[in-house]
Design a protein around this motif. Structure first.
Motif, PDB file in Angstrom:
ATOM      1  N   ARG A 163       0.961  -1.086  -0.003  1.00 19.84           N
ATOM      2  CA  ARG A 163       0.106   0.104   0.124  1.00 19.84           C
ATOM      3  C   ARG A 163       0.810   1.276  -0.016  1.00 19.84           C
ATOM      4  NH1 ARG A 163      -5.093  -0.167   4.055  1.00 19.84           N
ATOM      5  NH2 ARG A 163      -5.716   1.627   2.784  1.00 19.84           N
ATOM      6  N   MET A 164       2.044   1.185   0.753  1.00 18.41           N
ATOM      7  CA  MET A 164       2.786   2.258   0.822  1.00 18.41           C
ATOM      8  C   MET A 164       3.541   2.550  -0.398  1.00 18.41           C
ATOM      9  SD  MET A 164       2.028   3.936   3.587  1.00 18.41           S
ATOM     10  CE  MET A 164       3.340   5.335   3.309  1.00 18.41           C
ATOM     11  N   LYS A 165       3.973   1.492  -0.851  1.00 17.86           N
ATOM     12  CA  LYS A 165       4.721   1.625  -2.181  1.00 17.86           C
ATOM     13  C   LYS A 165       3.907   2.423  -3.102  1.00 17.86           C
ATOM     14  CE  LYS A 165       6.910  -1.243  -5.656  1.00 17.86           C
ATOM     15  NZ  LYS A 165       7.274  -2.617  -6.134  1.00 17.86           N
ATOM     16  N   THR A 166       2.613   1.995  -3.176  1.00 16.52           N
ATOM     17  CA  THR A 166       1.739   2.320  -4.112  1.00 16.52           C
ATOM     18  C   THR A 166       1.367   3.820  -4.124  1.00 16.52           C
ATOM     19  OG1 THR A 166       0.555   0.206  -4.609  1.00 16.52           O
ATOM     20  CG2 THR A 166      -0.786   2.422  -5.241  1.00 16.52           C
ATOM     21  N   ILE A 167       1.090   4.209  -2.728  1.00 17.97           N
ATOM     22  CA  ILE A 167       0.907   5.459  -2.428  1.00 17.97           C
ATOM     23  C   ILE A 167       1.947   6.367  -2.733  1.00 17.97           C
ATOM     24  CG2 ILE A 167       0.486   7.046  -0.298  1.00 17.97           C
ATOM     25  CD1 ILE A 167      -1.117   4.948   0.802  1.00 17.97           C
ATOM     26  N   TYR A 168       3.202   5.972  -2.193  1.00 18.14           N
ATOM     27  CA  TYR A 168       4.288   6.809  -2.730  1.00 18.14           C
ATOM     28  C   TYR A 168       4.738   7.233  -4.081  1.00 18.14           C
ATOM     29  CZ  TYR A 168       5.802   6.528   2.273  1.00 18.14           C
ATOM     30  OH  TYR A 168       6.080   6.617   3.564  1.00 18.14           O
ATOM     31  N   LEU A 169       4.597   6.239  -4.874  1.00 21.83           N
ATOM     32  CA  LEU A 169       4.788   6.103  -6.424  1.00 21.83           C
ATOM     33  C   LEU A 169       3.724   7.164  -7.021  1.00 21.83           C
ATOM     34  CD1 LEU A 169       5.983   2.726  -7.462  1.00 21.83           C
ATOM     35  CD2 LEU A 169       7.239   4.633  -7.040  1.00 21.83           C
ATOM     36  N   GLY A 170       2.458   7.136  -6.361  1.00 20.55           N
ATOM     37  CA  GLY A 170       1.415   7.714  -6.920  1.00 20.55           C
ATOM     38  C   GLY A 170       1.611   9.290  -6.660  1.00 20.55           C
ATOM     39  N   TYR A 171       2.019   9.853  -5.510  1.00 20.94           N
ATOM     40  CA  TYR A 171       2.619  10.994  -5.152  1.00 20.94           C
ATOM     41  C   TYR A 171       3.598  11.650  -5.874  1.00 20.94           C
ATOM     42  CZ  TYR A 171      -1.384  11.645  -1.965  1.00 20.94           C
ATOM     43  OH  TYR A 171      -2.464  11.396  -1.254  1.00 20.94           O
ATOM     44  N   PHE A 172       4.347  10.660  -6.363  1.00 18.20           N
ATOM     45  CA  PHE A 172       5.409  11.041  -7.442  1.00 18.20           C
ATOM     46  C   PHE A 172       5.061  11.882  -8.568  1.00 18.20           C
ATOM     47  CE2 PHE A 172       8.649   7.971  -5.270  1.00 18.20           C
ATOM     48  CZ  PHE A 172       9.041   8.779  -4.540  1.00 18.20           C
ATOM     49  N   GLU A 173       3.823  11.481  -8.973  1.00 11.47           N
ATOM     50  CA  GLU A 173       3.033  11.898 -10.156  1.00 11.47           C
ATOM     51  C   GLU A 173       2.208  13.421  -9.761  1.00 11.47           C
ATOM     52  OE1 GLU A 173       3.419  10.715 -13.068  1.00 11.47           O
ATOM     53  OE2 GLU A 173       4.621   9.244 -12.220  1.00 11.47           O
ATOM     54  N   SER A 174       2.224  13.716  -8.471  1.00 14.66           N
ATOM     55  CA  SER A 174       1.529  14.924  -7.977  1.00 14.66           C
ATOM     56  C   SER A 174       2.045  16.264  -8.674  1.00 14.66           C
ATOM     57  CB  SER A 174       1.655  15.027  -6.783  1.00 14.66           C
ATOM     58  OG  SER A 174       0.890  16.389  -6.245  1.00 14.66           O
ATOM     59  N   SER A 175       1.252  17.237  -8.757  1.00 14.22           N
ATOM     60  CA  SER A 175       1.555  18.363  -9.515  1.00 14.22           C
ATOM     61  C   SER A 175       2.178  19.295  -8.425  1.00 14.22           C
ATOM     62  CB  SER A 175       0.193  19.256 -10.066  1.00 14.22           C
ATOM     63  OG  SER A 175      -0.868  19.305  -9.054  1.00 14.22           O
ATOM     64  N   SER A 176       2.007  19.041  -7.266  1.00 13.99           N
ATOM     65  CA  SER A 176       2.682  19.729  -5.842  1.00 13.99           C
ATOM     66  C   SER A 176       4.029  19.099  -5.587  1.00 13.99           C
ATOM     67  CB  SER A 176       1.887  19.504  -4.821  1.00 13.99           C
ATOM     68  OG  SER A 176       2.570  19.903  -3.672  1.00 13.99           O
ATOM     69  N   GLU A 177       5.168  19.913  -5.754  1.00 14.05           N
ATOM     70  CA  GLU A 177       6.297  19.780  -5.430  1.00 14.05           C
ATOM     71  C   GLU A 177       6.517  19.388  -4.126  1.00 14.05           C
ATOM     72  OE1 GLU A 177       9.134  19.575  -7.354  1.00 14.05           O
ATOM     73  OE2 GLU A 177       7.463  19.760  -9.076  1.00 14.05           O
ATOM     74  N   ASP A 178       5.840  20.131  -3.060  1.00 17.45           N
ATOM     75  CA  ASP A 178       5.755  19.577  -1.918  1.00 17.45           C
ATOM     76  C   ASP A 178       5.462  18.114  -1.336  1.00 17.45           C
ATOM     77  OD1 ASP A 178       6.882  22.065  -0.951  1.00 17.45           O
ATOM     78  OD2 ASP A 178       4.717  22.801  -0.441  1.00 17.45           O
ATOM     79  N   LEU A 179       4.600  17.874  -2.288  1.00 15.89           N
ATOM     80  CA  LEU A 179       4.074  16.242  -2.048  1.00 15.89           C
ATOM     81  C   LEU A 179       5.033  15.318  -2.511  1.00 15.89           C
ATOM     82  CD1 LEU A 179       0.011  16.401  -2.612  1.00 15.89           C
ATOM     83  CD2 LEU A 179       1.512  16.216  -0.561  1.00 15.89           C
ATOM     84  N   LYS A 180       5.597  15.733  -3.566  1.00 21.30           N
ATOM     85  CA  LYS A 180       6.496  14.939  -4.356  1.00 21.30           C
ATOM     86  C   LYS A 180       7.989  14.669  -3.399  1.00 21.30           C
ATOM     87  CE  LYS A 180       5.753  15.971  -9.221  1.00 21.30           C
ATOM     88  NZ  LYS A 180       6.346  16.847 -10.277  1.00 21.30           N
ATOM     89  N   ASN A 181       8.315  15.758  -2.602  1.00 23.43           N
ATOM     90  CA  ASN A 181       9.324  15.925  -1.841  1.00 23.43           C
ATOM     91  C   ASN A 181       8.897  14.844  -0.674  1.00 23.43           C
ATOM     92  OD1 ASN A 181      11.245  17.347  -3.223  1.00 23.43           O
ATOM     93  ND2 ASN A 181      10.421  19.365  -2.374  1.00 23.43           N
ATOM     94  N   ALA A 182       7.818  15.110  -0.237  1.00 25.77           N
ATOM     95  CA  ALA A 182       7.405  14.234   1.093  1.00 25.77           C
ATOM     96  C   ALA A 182       7.355  13.100   0.751  1.00 25.77           C
ATOM     97  CB  ALA A 182       5.922  14.742   1.667  1.00 25.77           C
ATOM     98  N   ALA A 183       6.952  12.571  -0.436  1.00 23.27           N
ATOM     99  CA  ALA A 183       6.804  11.076  -0.878  1.00 23.27           C
ATOM    100  C   ALA A 183       8.271  10.616  -0.994  1.00 23.27           C
ATOM    101  CB  ALA A 183       5.841  10.786  -2.290  1.00 23.27           C
ATOM    102  N   ALA A 184       8.997  11.402  -1.376  1.00 21.59           N
ATOM    103  CA  ALA A 184      10.362  10.957  -1.583  1.00 21.59           C
ATOM    104  C   ALA A 184      11.230  11.072  -0.263  1.00 21.59           C
ATOM    105  CB  ALA A 184      11.199  11.797  -2.402  1.00 21.59           C
TER     106      ALA A 184
END
Length: 185
Positions: A163-184
């Motif tokens: 679940r976490m892998k799916t969630i993190y990878l999904g947020y890498f596609e986000s338009s928000s840089e803050d969410l991309k950074n948080a997912a990373a």
């Protein structure tokens, strides 16, 4: 209590360390800590200036508060979550996530599982929120899971890894840089 402020982080560090030592030696002092120290510590948790020893001592204090049962876990969790406002800086969100992660890692398995379910309800769907308060909540949830995963092996819980892998990878596609950074994170 007046010494715990972001105006002098060294004094805050020393005050927090003294409080942690007191709680370890005498858990019955929890009521005094709750009435005198908790509010300034909560305010410090979102300071954009908080770092290094002061941050580590604040994290140690929150852990000790949970371990000594000075404040009920659900109440402390709610107090920390309430500190997330639109005015909290990016660095403040990172510090707040560390504080929340340590109390979740220090509580019972039942409480931890409940928090994990709440985090999944916020993160499932991997959609970038349009409201800034929801954006902060998603960012905080991603950061909490990252910090929590550094403290506790979350893979022992059923299907968390996938679940976490799916969630993190999904947020890498986000338009928000803050969410991309948080997912990373």
């Amino acid at each position: 209590a007046s010494l715990i402020t972001d105006k002098d982080l060294h004094l805050s560090y020393l005050s927090l360390q003294a409080t942690v030592s007191i709680l370890r030696a005498c858990p019955a002092a929890g009521a005094a800590v709750k009435s005198h120290i908790l509010e300034p510590a909560l305010a410090l948790s979102t300071s954009s200036l908080l770092q290094d020893p002061a941050l580590q001592s604040l994290i140690a204090l929150f852990k000790e508060i949970v371990v000594s049962n000075a404040v009920d876990f659900p109440d402390l969790l709610a107090m920390l979550r309430e500190k997330l406002t639109d005015q909290v800086s990016k660095h403040g969100i990172y510090s707040l996530a560390k504080c929340v992660a340590v109390i979740v890692a220090s509580t019972s398995a039942a409480n931890s599982e409940k928090v994990l379910d709440e985090i999944f309800s916020v993160l499932d769907g991997c959609e970038t929120p349009t409201v800034s308060s929801n954006l902060g909540q998603v960012q905080l949830s991603l950061l909490i899971t990252g910090d929590w995963g550094r403290m506790v092996d979350l893979s022992t819980q059923s299907d968390v890894t996938n679940r976490m892998k799916t969630i993190y990878l999904g947020y890498f596609e986000s338009s928000s840089e803050d969410l991309k950074n948080a997912a990373a994170y």
